[in-house]
Design an enzyme around this catalytic site. Structure first.
Site, short mmCIF file in Angstrom:
data_model
loop_
_atom_site.label_atom_id
_atom_site.label_comp_id
_atom_site.label_asym_id
_atom_site.label_seq_id
_atom_site.Cartn_x
_atom_site.Cartn_y
_atom_site.Cartn_z
CB CYS A 46 -91.30 -22.26 -5.34
SG CYS A 46 -91.94 -23.88 -5.83
CB CYS A 49 -88.37 -26.11 -3.91
SG CYS A 49 -88.22 -24.70 -5.04
CB CYS A 95 -90.41 -23.46 -9.38
SG CYS A 95 -89.02 -23.30 -8.24
CB CYS A 118 -101.04 -14.54 -15.00
SG CYS A 118 -102.70 -14.90 -14.48
#
EC number: 1.8.4.12
Length: 137
Positions: A46, A49, A95, A118
């Site tokens: 991510c 984070c 996330c 995707c």
């Protein structure tokens, strides 16, 4: 969800497109993402984070214009939300740690899962497992 930086902090850290995708549930134009054609071995994280999300060995070319994966690194990595926007029924993926928008998952991927995650390049960072190089989408 983990403590997430404020919108002001994120606007300083992220590009305009990265903020639009991760915070405003936006979508980058197809075939434009920096990580779309990345073929190196490593882990996709991510961008907000740094939570590990996908291993490179689960990435494949779906032809859709965005990085596609058939499986996340763990069940905790991804949060799933029913999405009925734009007159469609889809499943949004975020996330699992900071709730940043990643993209959508569809039931038309390859085996072993049959799923296509995707994902917007603009929501990802990549860590090369051989030399530790970092790329941001």
């Amino acid at each position: 969800m983990a403590n997430q930086p404020s919108a002001e902090e994120l606007k300083k850290k992220l590009s305009e497109m990265q903020f639009y995708v991760t915070q405003d549930r936006g979508t980058e134009p197809p075939f434009t993402g920096r990580l779309l054609h990345n073929k190196r071995d490593g882990v996709y994280h991510c961008l907000v984070c740094d939570m590990p999300l996908f291993h490179s060995h689960t990435k494949y070319d779906s032809g859709c214009g965005w990085p596609s994966f058939y499986q996340p690194v763990s069940e905790e990595a991804i949060r799933y939300i029913d999405d009925f926007s734009h007159g469609m029924q889809r499943v949004e993926i975020r996330c699992g740690n900071c709730d940043a928008h990643l993209g959508h998952v569809f039931p038309d991927g390859p085996q072993p899962t049959g799923e296509r995650y995707c994902v917007n390049s603009a929501s990802l960072a990549f860590s090369d497992e051989k030399n530790g190089d970092q790329l941001k989408g």
